[in-house]
Motif scaffolding. Sequence first.
Motif, PDB file in Angstrom:
ATOM      1  N   GLU A  35      17.879 -18.500  33.255  1.00 25.98           N
ATOM      2  CA  GLU A  35      17.457 -19.734  32.590  1.00 25.98           C
ATOM      3  C   GLU A  35      18.630 -20.485  31.973  1.00 25.98           C
ATOM      4  OE1 GLU A  35      14.433 -18.674  29.810  1.00 25.98           O
ATOM      5  OE2 GLU A  35      12.957 -18.195  31.372  1.00 25.98           O
ATOM      6  N   LYS A  36      19.669 -19.741  31.574  1.00 27.46           N
ATOM      7  CA  LYS A  36      20.829 -20.366  30.934  1.00 27.46           C
ATOM      8  C   LYS A  36      22.099 -19.636  31.348  1.00 27.46           C
ATOM      9  CE  LYS A  36      20.842 -21.004  26.557  1.00 27.46           C
ATOM     10  NZ  LYS A  36      20.714 -20.657  25.119  1.00 27.46           N
ATOM     11  N   TYR A  37      23.168 -20.398  31.533  1.00 32.12           N
ATOM     12  CA  TYR A  37      24.493 -19.808  31.695  1.00 32.12           C
ATOM     13  C   TYR A  37      25.529 -20.895  31.425  1.00 32.12           C
ATOM     14  CZ  TYR A  37      24.561 -21.929  36.408  1.00 32.12           C
ATOM     15  OH  TYR A  37      24.512 -22.799  37.465  1.00 32.12           O
ATOM     16  N   CYS A  85      24.478 -16.454  29.046  1.00 37.38           N
ATOM     17  CA  CYS A  85      24.042 -17.118  27.812  1.00 37.38           C
ATOM     18  C   CYS A  85      22.797 -16.477  27.219  1.00 37.38           C
ATOM     19  CB  CYS A  85      23.793 -18.612  28.055  1.00 37.38           C
ATOM     20  SG  CYS A  85      25.289 -19.561  28.201  1.00 37.38           S
ATOM     21  N   ASN A 125      24.085 -22.195  22.661  1.00 43.45           N
ATOM     22  CA  ASN A 125      25.256 -22.897  23.188  1.00 43.45           C
ATOM     23  C   ASN A 125      26.386 -22.924  22.162  1.00 43.45           C
ATOM     24  OD1 ASN A 125      23.687 -23.296  25.406  1.00 43.45           O
ATOM     25  ND2 ASN A 125      23.478 -25.516  25.186  1.00 43.45           N
ATOM     26  N   PHE A 131      27.266 -26.274  30.530  1.00 45.28           N
ATOM     27  CA  PHE A 131      26.095 -25.418  30.314  1.00 45.28           C
ATOM     28  C   PHE A 131      24.985 -25.769  31.302  1.00 45.28           C
ATOM     29  CE2 PHE A 131      28.242 -25.375  26.219  1.00 45.28           C
ATOM     30  CZ  PHE A 131      28.133 -24.060  25.810  1.00 45.28           C
ATOM     31  N   TYR A 132      24.391 -24.723  31.879  1.00 45.33           N
ATOM     32  CA  TYR A 132      23.196 -24.896  32.704  1.00 45.33           C
ATOM     33  C   TYR A 132      21.979 -24.579  31.844  1.00 45.33           C
ATOM     34  CZ  TYR A 132      19.580 -23.972  36.159  1.00 45.33           C
ATOM     35  OH  TYR A 132      18.410 -23.975  36.877  1.00 45.33           O
ATOM     36  N   TYR A 146      21.707 -27.855  30.883  1.00 45.09           N
ATOM     37  CA  TYR A 146      21.956 -29.073  30.111  1.00 45.09           C
ATOM     38  C   TYR A 146      22.953 -30.010  30.784  1.00 45.09           C
ATOM     39  CZ  TYR A 146      19.932 -25.788  26.808  1.00 45.09           C
ATOM     40  OH  TYR A 146      19.125 -24.864  26.216  1.00 45.09           O
TER      41      TYR A 146
END
Length: 364
Positions: free
Chosen positions: A223-225, A282, A286, A322-323, A325
Motif C-alpha cells: 500500500e505504501k513505499y 513504509c 511519510n 512516495f507511493y 502520493y
Amino acid sequence: MDDYKVKYQQLKSEYESYQKITEEKIQELSSANVQYEKNLDMLSNVILISNYINSNLSSKNIIPMINDMIIGIIGVTQSTIYLLEDFKFVIKATNGTEESIGLTEECKKYISKHKTFILNSKEPIIEDELNGISIHSRMGVPIKVGENFIGYIIVDHTHYNFLSEFHEIFLTSIASQIAIALENSILYKKIEKAAQCDALIGIYNRKTFYEIIEERLTNGKIEKYAIVMIDLDNFKRINDTLGHQFGDKVLIETANLIRNMLYPKDIIARYGGEEIILYIDCTDSNEEVYERIDNIREAVSENFISKEELGRNITASFGVGFYPYDGENLEAVINCADKYLYKAKHAGKNKVMSSHFLGKKIVM
C-alpha cells in the motif's frame, strides 16, 4: 561283460561329475549375472540422481529431494542427510522421527573418525516406542569434498541384516554426488550473485533492483513505499583531484554505511555512476521515513573517508518519492524522486528533498 559294467559306471560317474560342475558353473554365472544386473541398476540410479542434481542446482530443496530418492531406490525405512555447519551436525533432510534417527555412541565413534559403518543387530540399534519403530540395520557413509569431511548419509531399516556392502557402494556414490552438488551449488550462487550485484560496490545493480521490486509489487499487497535517489556531491571533482581509487573507496564506504542503516525489507542498489537508489518499506509515516533518510544524509556527511595519506568528508543529495502520493506506479515514483534529487542539488547539495517535510524543512 564286467568290463562294460566298469566302463558304464566310470562314464556315469564322469557324466555326473561333469553335470555337477556344469550346474555349479551355471549357478555361478547366474549369480554373477544377477550381480551385474544389480550393479547396472545401481549405476543407472546413480546417473539418474546425478542428472537430477545437475538440473536442479539452484533448487533450495535439492538435498531433501536426493534423500527421498535414496529411500525410494534402496528401499530403506528412513534416511537422514547431515551437513556440517559451524562445526555442528545439522539435519538437512530426514523422513525419520527425532527418536528413531538418534545417534548411538557406537555411531558417534565412527562419525568422529569420518568412517563408513554398517551395523546389524537382532536387538534394536535405536528405538522409537511411541511410533513403533525399531531399527535393526543401519549404515553411515561420510560426505567429503576432496579430503574435507562435510557431512553424513545415514540410512536405517527395521529388518535385521538388510543393509550390506552392496548398499555401501551405492551410498558412497550418492555421497560423492551430494558433495559435487554442494560445490556446484556454491559456485552457482556465486555466479548468480555476481550477475545480480555491482562488481565494485557489492550492492544490487539497477537491473536486479527493478526485478526484485516488480516481483514484490506483483506478489504482495503493497500500500505504501518510498523510493530514494542518492547522488554523491562533487564526485567528479573527487575523482579528478584525489584519483579514481579514492573515488572507488568513497563509493564502497558510503554504500556500506547506507546499507547498515536500512531496515530488513529495504533494498539498496547502484543506479549508475555515483547514483544509489533505495526502496524503503513504509510501515512508518511519510514524515518518519523522511527523518530516517535525513539521518542517513547526516551520517554520510560525518563519515571521514581516508586512503593512505588522502582523506575527505563527502556529502550526498537525496530525493524522495512516495507511493501512492507521488506516483501511481514504480516508474512514476522513481521519476518523482529523481526530480527532488535535482532540486536538492540546485538548492545547495547535502539536502533531502521531498513533498513531505517537517518543521524547519522547506516545503516543496
